[in-house]
Design a protein around this motif. Structure first.
Motif, PDB file in Angstrom:
ATOM      1  N   LEU A 188     -36.623  23.319  83.147  1.00 27.67           N
ATOM      2  CA  LEU A 188     -37.148  22.196  84.048  1.00 27.67           C
ATOM      3  C   LEU A 188     -35.551  21.357  84.544  1.00 27.67           C
ATOM      4  CD1 LEU A 188     -40.662  20.242  82.434  1.00 27.67           C
ATOM      5  CD2 LEU A 188     -40.266  22.079  84.433  1.00 27.67           C
ATOM      6  N   LYS A 189     -34.060  21.831  84.544  1.00 24.88           N
ATOM      7  CA  LYS A 189     -33.838  21.582  84.913  1.00 24.88           C
ATOM      8  C   LYS A 189     -32.870  22.658  86.267  1.00 24.88           C
ATOM      9  CE  LYS A 189     -32.045  19.532  80.921  1.00 24.88           C
ATOM     10  NZ  LYS A 189     -29.950  19.976  79.893  1.00 24.88           N
ATOM     11  N   GLU A 190     -33.833  24.094  86.012  1.00 28.00           N
ATOM     12  CA  GLU A 190     -33.623  25.133  86.822  1.00 28.00           C
ATOM     13  C   GLU A 190     -34.084  25.313  88.624  1.00 28.00           C
ATOM     14  OE1 GLU A 190     -32.362  28.569  86.053  1.00 28.00           O
ATOM     15  OE2 GLU A 190     -32.117  26.716  83.827  1.00 28.00           O
ATOM     16  N   PRO A 191     -33.271  25.576  89.223  1.00 30.78           N
ATOM     17  CA  PRO A 191     -34.341  25.160  90.605  1.00 30.78           C
ATOM     18  C   PRO A 191     -35.817  25.710  90.676  1.00 30.78           C
ATOM     19  CG  PRO A 191     -32.075  26.824  90.795  1.00 30.78           C
ATOM     20  CD  PRO A 191     -32.383  26.555  89.157  1.00 30.78           C
ATOM     21  N   ILE A 192     -36.610  25.473  90.761  1.00 29.53           N
ATOM     22  CA  ILE A 192     -38.241  24.647  90.740  1.00 29.53           C
ATOM     23  C   ILE A 192     -38.605  24.677  92.073  1.00 29.53           C
ATOM     24  CG2 ILE A 192     -38.464  22.358  90.313  1.00 29.53           C
ATOM     25  CD1 ILE A 192     -40.568  23.505  88.663  1.00 29.53           C
ATOM     26  N   ILE A 193     -39.721  25.875  92.348  1.00 30.07           N
ATOM     27  CA  ILE A 193     -40.557  25.994  93.399  1.00 30.07           C
ATOM     28  C   ILE A 193     -41.672  25.437  93.514  1.00 30.07           C
ATOM     29  CG2 ILE A 193     -41.222  27.538  95.335  1.00 30.07           C
ATOM     30  CD1 ILE A 193     -39.622  29.461  94.034  1.00 30.07           C
ATOM     31  N   GLY A 216     -40.404  13.600  88.322  1.00 31.84           N
ATOM     32  CA  GLY A 216     -40.298  14.764  89.890  1.00 31.84           C
ATOM     33  C   GLY A 216     -39.278  15.067  90.436  1.00 31.84           C
ATOM     34  N   SER A 217     -39.365  13.470  90.915  1.00 33.77           N
ATOM     35  CA  SER A 217     -37.454  13.606  91.565  1.00 33.77           C
ATOM     36  C   SER A 217     -36.488  13.714  91.199  1.00 33.77           C
ATOM     37  CB  SER A 217     -37.652  11.545  92.111  1.00 33.77           C
ATOM     38  OG  SER A 217     -37.152  11.267  90.423  1.00 33.77           O
ATOM     39  N   LYS A 218     -36.518  14.168  90.126  1.00 37.37           N
ATOM     40  CA  LYS A 218     -35.363  14.628  89.121  1.00 37.37           C
ATOM     41  C   LYS A 218     -35.201  16.064  88.826  1.00 37.37           C
ATOM     42  CE  LYS A 218     -34.174  10.679  86.031  1.00 37.37           C
ATOM     43  NZ  LYS A 218     -33.470  10.106  85.388  1.00 37.37           N
ATOM     44  N   LEU A 219     -36.107  16.256  89.192  1.00 38.64           N
ATOM     45  CA  LEU A 219     -36.615  17.749  89.397  1.00 38.64           C
ATOM     46  C   LEU A 219     -35.471  18.714  90.784  1.00 38.64           C
ATOM     47  CD1 LEU A 219     -40.175  18.488  89.212  1.00 38.64           C
ATOM     48  CD2 LEU A 219     -38.290  18.545  87.411  1.00 38.64           C
ATOM     49  N   ASN A 220     -34.767  19.932  90.944  1.00 37.88           N
ATOM     50  CA  ASN A 220     -34.428  20.589  91.586  1.00 37.88           C
ATOM     51  C   ASN A 220     -34.699  21.309  92.563  1.00 37.88           C
ATOM     52  OD1 ASN A 220     -32.366  22.144  92.828  1.00 37.88           O
ATOM     53  ND2 ASN A 220     -31.904  23.047  91.591  1.00 37.88           N
ATOM     54  N   VAL A 221     -36.279  20.672  93.617  1.00 40.83           N
ATOM     55  CA  VAL A 221     -36.679  21.067  94.265  1.00 40.83           C
ATOM     56  C   VAL A 221     -36.279  21.868  95.409  1.00 40.83           C
ATOM     57  CG1 VAL A 221     -39.357  21.569  95.768  1.00 40.83           C
ATOM     58  CG2 VAL A 221     -38.863  19.542  93.463  1.00 40.83           C
ATOM     59  N   VAL A 222     -36.761  23.742  95.147  1.00 41.79           N
ATOM     60  CA  VAL A 222     -35.738  24.268  96.501  1.00 41.79           C
ATOM     61  C   VAL A 222     -36.765  24.768  97.602  1.00 41.79           C
ATOM     62  CG1 VAL A 222     -33.550  25.106  94.732  1.00 41.79           C
ATOM     63  CG2 VAL A 222     -36.110  26.675  94.790  1.00 41.79           C
ATOM     64  N   ALA A 223     -38.125  24.675  97.077  1.00 42.97           N
ATOM     65  CA  ALA A 223     -38.655  24.671  98.218  1.00 42.97           C
ATOM     66  C   ALA A 223     -39.923  24.666  98.017  1.00 42.97           C
ATOM     67  CB  ALA A 223     -39.252  26.475  98.490  1.00 42.97           C
TER      68      ALA A 223
END
Length: 302
Positions: A188-193, A216-223
């Motif tokens: 969950l530290k990885e880029p996530i879609i 959720g705000s701390k996730l690295n959401v890329v798309a």
């Protein structure tokens, strides 16, 4: 008041168009307009608000629509009861959110049609909120969704238990992560879609993250993408990881395009539901379809 006037009114409400209603009933637009005007004069109320671009049902029109649907459905019941040929097509109008429509309904409908060869289906597709809205607007009769709404007008019947998994690119970096301790936290530290708002999958994923105290705000959401197939392809190309239905991810995992991780002892489950209006009167065929779907999968806890 005549049945053909009620049929015209129901079509206008459902299609929100005089011209589309006329085409559907094989009548002229002036005939449809005449039927609506006659109803309005007889009941002494305005049923629809007409503009050059839209048709909006009034509050009185909404009430008449409910009664009209019941009257027309009783008519169909009479045809069936006495063995007469129904004037309505043998069709079931349904809508499904992404997971049910792409991965569940094809299996259900195929099995049902083996027992009812003459029936055909009209199927709409959108996210769970779209399906619920279509039910409430009377545009579809039966819906299949991944989220349960609290609307008191609706009935929800669980019919399938869906398991969510984390999918990753099939790369050495992720193979190493999957073998490490604290796999979930590392992933969950990885880029996530993620899916877009309105998705039942997204809501289930958010509940799971909340249970693990992951913001959720701390996730690295890329798309944010609302199509499961595009998400799978994006993950397979290395864009990042995602959380999705195991049933939808199975094919890419078996083909080696992605890796699939199921948290040990931390499984993410959600129920899929059949949804319909409580006041809805179903034909025997529609009732049969609902009963068939609700009992087709036996792996759900009733």
């Amino acid at each position: 008041m005549e049945l053909r006037q009620l049929e015209a009114f129901v079509k206008v409400v459902e299609l929100q168009s005089f011209s589309k209603a006329a085409k559907s009933l094989f009548l002229t637009q002036p005939t449809i307009s005449s039927h609506i005007v006659s109803l309005e004069k007889e009941l002494n109320v305005r049923l629809v608000e007409r503009t050059t671009k839209t048709v909006k049902t009034t509050s009185a029109g909404e009430k008449l629509y409910e009664y009209a649907k019941e009257i027309l459905e009783i008519k169909e019941d009479l045809y069936q009861e006495f063995g007469a040929k129904s004037q309505a097509d043998e069709a079931i109008v349904i809508a499904g959110s992404t997971i049910p429509s792409q991965y569940i309904l094809p299996e259900l409908i195929s099995a049902f049609k083996k027992q009812n060869k003459k029936i055909y289906f009209s199927i709409n597709h959108g996210d769970s909120q779209y399906v619920i809205d279509e039910i409430l607007k009377h545009k579809v009769d039966i819906g299949f969704v991944g989220v349960k709404d609290e609307n008191s007008k609706l009935n929800f019947i669980p019919f399938y238990e869906d398991k969510l998994v984390i999918i990753t690119p099939n790369e050495n970096h992720y193979k190493v992560l999957l073998e490490k301790a604290n796999t979930l936290e590392n992933l969950l530290k990885e880029p996530i879609i993620l899916r877009e708002n309105g998705s039942g999958t997204l809501k289930s994923a958010e509940r799971f993250l909340e249970s693990k105290k992951i913001e959720g705000s701390k996730l690295n959401v890329v798309a944010r993408i609302n199509d499961q197939e595009i998400i799978k392809r994006s993950v397979s190309k290395g864009m990042g990881i995602s959380i999705m239905s195991k049933k939808s991810a199975q094919d890419f995992a078996e083909e080696g395009k992605i890796l699939m991780y199921e948290p040990i002892g931390e499984a993410i489950y959600r129920r899929l539901y059949i949804v319909f209006e409580k006041r809805k009167r179903f034909s025997r065929l529609e009732k049969s379809f609902i009963e068939f779907c609700s009992s087709f999968y036996n792996n759900i806890e009733k």
